[in-house]
Design a protein around this motif. Sequence first.
Motif, PDB file in Angstrom:
ATOM      1  N   THR A 126       0.807  -1.221   0.000  1.00 52.81           N
ATOM      2  CA  THR A 126       0.000   0.000   0.000  1.00 52.81           C
ATOM      3  C   THR A 126       0.840   1.271   0.000  1.00 52.81           C
ATOM      4  O   THR A 126       0.332   2.335  -0.356  1.00 52.81           O
ATOM      5  CB  THR A 126      -0.924   0.024   1.236  1.00 52.81           C
ATOM      6  N   GLN A 127       2.114   1.170   0.363  1.00 49.26           N
ATOM      7  CA  GLN A 127       2.944   2.364   0.445  1.00 49.26           C
ATOM      8  C   GLN A 127       3.562   2.735  -0.902  1.00 49.26           C
ATOM      9  O   GLN A 127       3.739   3.920  -1.208  1.00 49.26           O
ATOM     10  CB  GLN A 127       4.063   2.143   1.484  1.00 49.26           C
ATOM     11  N   THR A 128       3.893   1.737  -1.715  1.00 50.06           N
ATOM     12  CA  THR A 128       4.550   2.033  -2.980  1.00 50.06           C
ATOM     13  C   THR A 128       3.602   2.728  -3.951  1.00 50.06           C
ATOM     14  O   THR A 128       2.392   2.489  -3.946  1.00 50.06           O
ATOM     15  CB  THR A 128       5.085   0.738  -3.629  1.00 50.06           C
ATOM     16  N   ARG A 129       4.161   3.604  -4.791  1.00 55.36           N
ATOM     17  CA  ARG A 129       3.367   4.335  -5.775  1.00 55.36           C
ATOM     18  C   ARG A 129       3.515   3.746  -7.172  1.00 55.36           C
ATOM     19  O   ARG A 129       2.924   4.279  -8.117  1.00 55.36           O
ATOM     20  CB  ARG A 129       3.791   5.805  -5.788  1.00 55.36           C
ATOM     21  N   ARG A 130       4.301   2.691  -7.310  1.00 57.34           N
ATOM     22  CA  ARG A 130       4.469   2.053  -8.617  1.00 57.34           C
ATOM     23  C   ARG A 130       3.382   0.999  -8.796  1.00 57.34           C
ATOM     24  O   ARG A 130       3.341   0.018  -8.053  1.00 57.34           O
ATOM     25  CB  ARG A 130       5.850   1.401  -8.717  1.00 57.34           C
ATOM     26  N   PRO A 131       2.507   1.167  -9.770  1.00 53.20           N
ATOM     27  CA  PRO A 131       1.380   0.232  -9.915  1.00 53.20           C
ATOM     28  C   PRO A 131       1.820  -1.215 -10.120  1.00 53.20           C
ATOM     29  O   PRO A 131       1.222  -2.137  -9.558  1.00 53.20           O
ATOM     30  CB  PRO A 131       0.627   0.781 -11.127  1.00 53.20           C
ATOM     31  N   TRP A 132       2.852  -1.447 -10.930  1.00 54.43           N
ATOM     32  CA  TRP A 132       3.266  -2.815 -11.192  1.00 54.43           C
ATOM     33  C   TRP A 132       3.785  -3.494  -9.927  1.00 54.43           C
ATOM     34  O   TRP A 132       3.507  -4.681  -9.683  1.00 54.43           O
ATOM     35  CB  TRP A 132       4.330  -2.837 -12.283  1.00 54.43           C
ATOM     36  N   LEU A 133       4.537  -2.743  -9.099  1.00 51.38           N
ATOM     37  CA  LEU A 133       5.052  -3.316  -7.858  1.00 51.38           C
ATOM     38  C   LEU A 133       3.926  -3.542  -6.853  1.00 51.38           C
ATOM     39  O   LEU A 133       3.901  -4.568  -6.157  1.00 51.38           O
ATOM     40  CB  LEU A 133       6.110  -2.393  -7.259  1.00 51.38           C
ATOM     41  N   ARG A 134       2.983  -2.596  -6.784  1.00 51.25           N
ATOM     42  CA  ARG A 134       1.852  -2.765  -5.876  1.00 51.25           C
ATOM     43  C   ARG A 134       1.021  -3.983  -6.256  1.00 51.25           C
ATOM     44  O   ARG A 134       0.608  -4.766  -5.395  1.00 51.25           O
ATOM     45  CB  ARG A 134       0.988  -1.503  -5.889  1.00 51.25           C
TER      46      ARG A 134
END
Length: 334
Positions: A126-134
């Motif tokens: 939930t913290q990351t802003r990269r869609p692929w990583l999320r």
Amino acid sequence: MARYLALRALQAIWVLWAAFTLSFVVLYLLPADPISIAADGGGAGTPVDKAAIAEMQARYGLDRPLWEQYSTALGHAVRGDLGHSIATGQPVTGAIGDALPATLELTGTALLFAVVGGVALAFAATQTRRPWLRNALAALPSLGVSVPTFWTGLLLLQVFSFQLRLAPAFGGHGFAGTVLPALTLALPIGAVIAQVLTAGLETTWRQPFVDVALAKGGSRWWVRRTHVLRPASVPAFTIAGVLVGNMLAGSVVVETVFARQGVGRLTQTAVLAQDIPVVQGIVLLTSVVFVSVNLAVDLLYPMLDPRIAARSRGVRGESEQTAADTGEEAIVRA
């Protein structure tokens, strides 16, 4: 509060009675005879003295009508007397007491791994802003839940015991002998925690008080950790009783794969031998743990979410407005 505790106590008694009765009925519906299994414990297939079998049946009360056996067993269980094992003759409380420390060590370590790993994965997703990583991180819990526990244990054994030789393969003691079984048991539990907590964090993040906190200059990490985590963790906390029950059930598989002694192995042995007193004792132990954990969860709810305490004091209102007010007050106090 006294009325609530009394109601919960009655519910706990009903659950324990239902678990005892159901296990009694299921075990007595099985076609095999536990006395015959115990008498032919060596598995040699030699003839067993029928007089000896009749004497053992009379000793354990298995020659009496079923309703009388049930009432006698229930009365003894209420007094804390779970009887003796048909297979070994050992008191059931003693057999469970001997096996319990190893299982507590395993489940305690597994619960620690599951909570730490599940919370860390939920925060990372939930913290990351990269869609692929999320999306990739959010998909990991589903994989953890779907993988069979025995397959995970065998994989860990192959890699870390047989190839890398970092941990004992079977029957180890201490942290080195517990880490692989605990990781095997923790994987599905941590995956469930991560799934539920991720959903809770995402839902709570959309509440109005989060916008207020961000507008006051708080960083995403600080707002999520300080104001979002507590209300978001309520759903994950709710399933604590189910998770504890799953851990006790999973210990049967894990202790078998890693050749560890414990309640899980005792359960497997008792079921195979149709050792009715031991199986019923383990069922009652699991029920007591389940009821106790659920009661503790209910009592700790107000500490996690002030809205629950407010509703218990009779405060009414829309939940969204209450959440916003609670978050704004917390931010002002901070």
